[in-house]
Every structure is written in C-alpha cells, then in structure tokens.
Design a protein around this motif. Structure first.
Motif, PDB file in Angstrom:
ATOM      1  N   PRO A 242       0.830  -1.215   0.000  1.00 42.17           N
ATOM      2  CA  PRO A 242       0.000   0.000   0.000  1.00 42.17           C
ATOM      3  C   PRO A 242       0.861   1.261   0.000  1.00 42.17           C
ATOM      4  CG  PRO A 242      -0.843  -1.598   1.586  1.00 42.17           C
ATOM      5  CD  PRO A 242       0.462  -2.143   1.099  1.00 42.17           C
ATOM      6  N   GLY A 243       0.508   2.191  -0.883  1.00 37.25           N
ATOM      7  CA  GLY A 243       1.214   3.454  -0.956  1.00 37.25           C
ATOM      8  C   GLY A 243       2.316   3.517  -1.988  1.00 37.25           C
ATOM      9  N   TYR A 244       2.754   2.360  -2.508  1.00 35.16           N
ATOM     10  CA  TYR A 244       3.901   2.393  -3.420  1.00 35.16           C
ATOM     11  C   TYR A 244       3.557   3.077  -4.745  1.00 35.16           C
ATOM     12  CZ  TYR A 244       7.872   1.137  -6.299  1.00 35.16           C
ATOM     13  OH  TYR A 244       8.960   1.200  -7.151  1.00 35.16           O
ATOM     14  N   LEU A 245       2.471   2.661  -5.375  1.00 32.73           N
ATOM     15  CA  LEU A 245       2.123   3.261  -6.665  1.00 32.73           C
ATOM     16  C   LEU A 245       1.834   4.750  -6.513  1.00 32.73           C
ATOM     17  CD1 LEU A 245      -0.111   0.500  -8.319  1.00 32.73           C
ATOM     18  CD2 LEU A 245       2.277   1.031  -8.790  1.00 32.73           C
ATOM     19  N   ALA A 246       1.194   5.126  -5.411  1.00 30.71           N
ATOM     20  CA  ALA A 246       0.943   6.545  -5.165  1.00 30.71           C
ATOM     21  C   ALA A 246       2.252   7.303  -4.997  1.00 30.71           C
ATOM     22  CB  ALA A 246       0.069   6.723  -3.925  1.00 30.71           C
ATOM     23  N   GLY A 247       3.236   6.673  -4.346  1.00 25.86           N
ATOM     24  CA  GLY A 247       4.538   7.301  -4.188  1.00 25.86           C
ATOM     25  C   GLY A 247       5.259   7.486  -5.508  1.00 25.86           C
ATOM     26  N   VAL A 248       5.165   6.493  -6.384  1.00 30.50           N
ATOM     27  CA  VAL A 248       5.778   6.624  -7.716  1.00 30.50           C
ATOM     28  C   VAL A 248       5.072   7.722  -8.513  1.00 30.50           C
ATOM     29  CG1 VAL A 248       6.290   5.452  -9.889  1.00 30.50           C
ATOM     30  CG2 VAL A 248       6.519   4.207  -7.730  1.00 30.50           C
ATOM     31  N   ARG A 249       3.758   7.781  -8.399  1.00 27.54           N
ATOM     32  CA  ARG A 249       2.991   8.834  -9.069  1.00 27.54           C
ATOM     33  C   ARG A 249       3.477  10.214  -8.620  1.00 27.54           C
ATOM     34  NH1 ARG A 249       0.228   9.912 -13.516  1.00 27.54           N
ATOM     35  NH2 ARG A 249       2.108  11.167 -13.503  1.00 27.54           N
ATOM     36  N   GLU A 250       3.714  10.383  -7.326  1.00 23.99           N
ATOM     37  CA  GLU A 250       4.169  11.676  -6.806  1.00 23.99           C
ATOM     38  C   GLU A 250       5.561  12.028  -7.333  1.00 23.99           C
ATOM     39  OE1 GLU A 250       6.118  14.624  -4.627  1.00 23.99           O
ATOM     40  OE2 GLU A 250       6.707  12.520  -4.391  1.00 23.99           O
ATOM     41  N   ILE A 257       7.887  13.470 -15.145  1.00 30.14           N
ATOM     42  CA  ILE A 257       8.141  12.167 -15.763  1.00 30.14           C
ATOM     43  C   ILE A 257       6.806  11.492 -16.064  1.00 30.14           C
ATOM     44  CG2 ILE A 257       9.141   9.874 -15.372  1.00 30.14           C
ATOM     45  CD1 ILE A 257      11.141  11.256 -13.445  1.00 30.14           C
ATOM     46  N   VAL A 258       6.702  10.882 -17.222  1.00 32.62           N
ATOM     47  CA  VAL A 258       5.481  10.165 -17.606  1.00 32.62           C
ATOM     48  C   VAL A 258       5.431   8.822 -16.879  1.00 32.62           C
ATOM     49  CG1 VAL A 258       4.275   9.037 -19.527  1.00 32.62           C
ATOM     50  CG2 VAL A 258       5.323  11.291 -19.850  1.00 32.62           C
ATOM     51  N   LEU A 259       4.312   8.530 -16.229  1.00 28.46           N
ATOM     52  CA  LEU A 259       4.112   7.241 -15.583  1.00 28.46           C
ATOM     53  C   LEU A 259       3.332   6.330 -16.531  1.00 28.46           C
ATOM     54  CD1 LEU A 259       4.240   5.261 -13.219  1.00 28.46           C
ATOM     55  CD2 LEU A 259       2.207   6.384 -12.260  1.00 28.46           C
TER      56      LEU A 259
END
Length: 456
Positions: A242-250, A257-259
């Motif tokens: 939990p929180g990893y994808l949101a952290g990469v998005r930030e 940078i394009v995600l």
C-alpha cells in the motif's frame, strides 16, 4: 509453390491438428521456430481442441488449463459470444487499413475507455503487448523531449528490442547492449527485500527512497518515463505494498516524468479489478494492455492515452503506426469480451475466486508443504514461491535457471491432468476468470499431489 485453391481446401485436414496430431507434430518440428527455446531440445505438446477451462492433447487427454495459456484466455477457451462476434465480423468486414474509421474499432475503443481510470480516454491500437510498450515509450519521449526510461528488475515488458531491454528478468541479457536508454531499479518485493525491510511499510518507504536516488543520480531532466507493471506478472506476481504506486505517481509528477502502467497481463479483470492500478488508487499517464482485452482470440494490444499526452499530438503528427492497428476481427473479439465481462460481472467473479477459493486453498497448501515459502496474489493472479529451505529462503530453482525438483512438480501436474504455469522457482496459479469453484479446487488438489510426489 502450392496453388492457393488447393491450400484453402486442405486447411481442415492438414492444419487443424484435430484428426492428425502426429502430422501436426511432424510439421511443427520440421518448420516451426519456437520462441525462447533451443529448437532441438523441445517436444511441444500438440493441442487439438479446447473448451472452457480445458484443452485436449493429441492423444485425447484432457487438461485443466491453470495457465490461461500465457495468462490471456481470461474468458476461457471457445467462449461462444467471442467466437460468434468474430464470425459475424468476418462476414461483414474482415480487414481494413487503420486510416479508415470503422464501427467495430470505434466501439472497442469506447468500451476500453469506459473502464480505464481517470482521463485515459484515447486508445492507440497495436498488435500486442510488446509493441504497446514500445509505442507508449515513444509517446513519452516525444511528449517530454527526454530519452531515458526507468523500469524494475524482476519485470517483463515484451520481446521486441526496446521492450526486452526494458525487461528486468534474464530474458533481457542476450539482447541488452546498453543502447536503448533503459535504466533498472529495484521494485518492492518484501519476501526477497533488497532493502532489508521487515514490514510492508518499511519495504514501501525504502523502495521509494531508492527510486528517488536513482532518479536523482540519473538526472530527472533526462528521464522520459517510469514504466511499471501494475502487478508484475511473469516475474512473480508481487503485489505492490500500500502506498507504493501513489509514491511513484508523486515522484513522476514532481519531476515531469510520464508514468506508464504496463497492464498487459494484469489488466481486464485478472487482479479482481478492471485494471490493477485501481488497487493503488492512481491514474497513470499511459496504460498499456493486450492479452485479456479479447482473451487472446485475435492478436490485439494498445495504449490508453491521457488528455495531456493526446494534446501533444493534436496538431503534430504521431510518427508511428501498424498495418493491423485496430484490426476488425480483433476489435470484434474485444467488444464481445468486454460486454461479456460486464454482463457476467467477471471482474467481481475473479475477486471472489481469489478471496474465497484460490487464496485460502494455496495458504492451506503452504501449511502442508515445506517447499512453499510464500503465497501471494489477488483475483485470479497468484504465485507460489518454492524454496528448498524456508529459513534461508533458498529458491528451489536458481534465478534464471531450472532444476529437477521444479521439473518434477510440473510433470506431476501434467500427469494428473493439469497444465501449470511455472517460471524459475515459482508456480503461478492463473486460471481463466470463468473457472468454476470446483475446477479451481480440482486444480489445487492436483498441485497438492504433485508437490507431495516431487518432494518424496
């Protein structure tokens, strides 16, 4: 050269494999070059027919398909609605150049956009997942004016040149000459943590700190995209904490940078959501798909594109395309697949199958078998991490290699009438979303017996 008419008339007797499995095998060995294989060392199983969750070999033996082939027959084999849609489309418009609009492609794009998160409302169609990832990176590079692409170790993004260089698993090694602008980093994987983490929260925090360092050391202004499998598939089905994808998005937002979310394997219900990024509550800038979009009945992939990146090419030509982009037969299969998924709530079914049958069943196996080091997954997307020692977590097969023990597990499953998906030291449990509870339990029972026999 064989006459066209005689070739057409011979298709049923010589190429179907239904009536002459031995002939099919002989022709395969004489003329077919297989992917990822030493050609003289393989003996491929002849499949003569399939239906639902089962396939039959040349000897008439039936197998429960726990692989969904390469994790793409999400609606099983010979689904009547998909077969009928392909047949109906073939009677009207078999093919057309991609520059022309046609109703089937338009409806397929609308249906896909109706399920993608956020503003991913524009669809560029490709022939499969590898070229979807290739085009997503091309779009990101043109949009940002940057070149580098960051991807994780333990990932797979396709077999074409850029896609295999983006890949983090050993299939990259033979083709990686350091010339594709790709940089790899460690994604979160608590069971084999690169960060000495002991909890999911620690793994998430440390993995994000590591990514921050990689971005800083590579130079944020040089990085066009971070490409992540929303849930890594062939590499091990490691569900992000939990929180990893949101952290990469930030991180991506902060540095322009394009995600890119690679949903080629995890998309279209496989994870118990339409797309696996929904588990992380994020919207990527680009989302790639293939496989489950039409259950693999006719090759199809694509890129779902955000409004911002779409606007980049509003008055600037996108320098890319494919002859078969949005092929009518493939799009007809996609329309039928998505409508069947909606009507039958197959996304909800996949979630329930994982929560109530597969997950509990695999955890019960872990209580019985010392070789099972970890059970992980969601929906109809699960992996068993097999180890020779639970304390040291020594893999049953070395990374990038094979072992007699793993071969024995696979052979044991096949002998008992189930096709397993294996990769290095893992068995993946990835049946069609349409698999019944009883079929899932049957497959787990076979896996139980195969593990017991292999372990002696």
């Amino acid at each position: 050269m064989t006459d066209l008419l005689s070739t057409t008339s011979d298709l049923g007797s010589d190429l179907s494999g239904t009536h002459d499995a031995e002939r099919a095998y002989e022709l395969d060995r004489a003329h077919v070059f297989h992917s990822w294989s030493a050609q003289a060392e393989i003996s491929p199983m002849v499949i003569t027919r399939a239906e639902g969750s089962h396939v039959w070999d040349g000897d008439g033996k039936r197998y429960l398909d726990f692989t969904s082939q390469l994790v793409f027959t999400n609606l099983g084999h010979q689904h009547p609605r998909i077969v009928a849609a392909i047949r109906e489309q073939a009677a009207t418009l078999c093919t057309v150049a991609p520059a022309f609009a046609n109703g089937t492609r338009s409806e397929a794009a609308r249906l896909i956009a109706s399920h993608t998160p956020g503003d991913l409302d524009h669809v560029f169609f490709t022939n499969g997942g590898a070229d979807a990832n290739e085009h997503a990176v091309r779009m990101a590079r043109l949009h940002t004016g940057r070149h580098k692409v960051l991807t994780t170790y333990r990932s797979y993004h396709g077999g074409t040149h850029l896609a295999v260089n983006m890949t983090g698993d050993p299939r990259r090694w033979a083709s990686d000459h350091g010339s594709a602008g790709t940089v790899h980093f460690f994604g979160p994987f608590l069971y084999r943590s690169a960060f000495h983490a002991t909890t999911e929260a620690e793994e998430c925090q440390r993995a994000l700190e590591h990514l921050e360092q990689v971005v800083a050391l590579e130079g944020p202004a040089t990085i066009a995209a971070i490409v992540l499998e929303a849930i890594p598939g062939t590499a091990g089905i490691m569900v992000p904490p939990p929180g990893y994808l949101a952290g990469v998005r930030e991180i991506c937002d902060r540095h322009g940078i394009v995600l890119v979310a690679d949903e080629v394997m995890s998309g279209f219900g496989r994870s118990g959501r339409w797309f696996a990024v929904e588990h992380g509550g994020v919207t990527p800038d680009l989302l790639t798909f293939a496989k489950g979009v039409n259950s693999g009945y006719v090759p199809l992939g694509g890129v779902a594109i955000s409004d911002e990146i779409h606007a980049t090419f509003a008055h600037r030509a996108y320098p890319g395309g494919l002859t078969y982009s949005g092929h009518p037969l493939a799009c007809a299969a996609a329309v039928a697949t998505i409508r069947a998924m909606e009507d039958d709530d197959l996304v909800g079914r996949a979630h329930r199958l994982g929560a109530e049958v597969i997950g509990p069943g695999l955890r019960a196996l872990a209580e019985k078998h010392q070789w099972i080091g970890e059970v992980r997954g969601t929906g109809a997307f699960w992996a068993l991490e097999l180890v020779s020692d639970r304390e040291t977590r020594e893999p049953l097969t070395p990374y990038g290699g094979s072992s007699p023990a793993m071969s024995a597990v696979v052979k044991g499953c096949q002998e008992r009438g189930m096709l397993p998906f294996s990769n290095f030291n893992r068995i993946h449990v990835v049946p069609p979303l349409t698999t019944t509870d009883d079929e899932a339990r049957e497959g787990l029972a076979i896996l139980d017996a195969a593990l017991a026999a292999a372990a002696g």
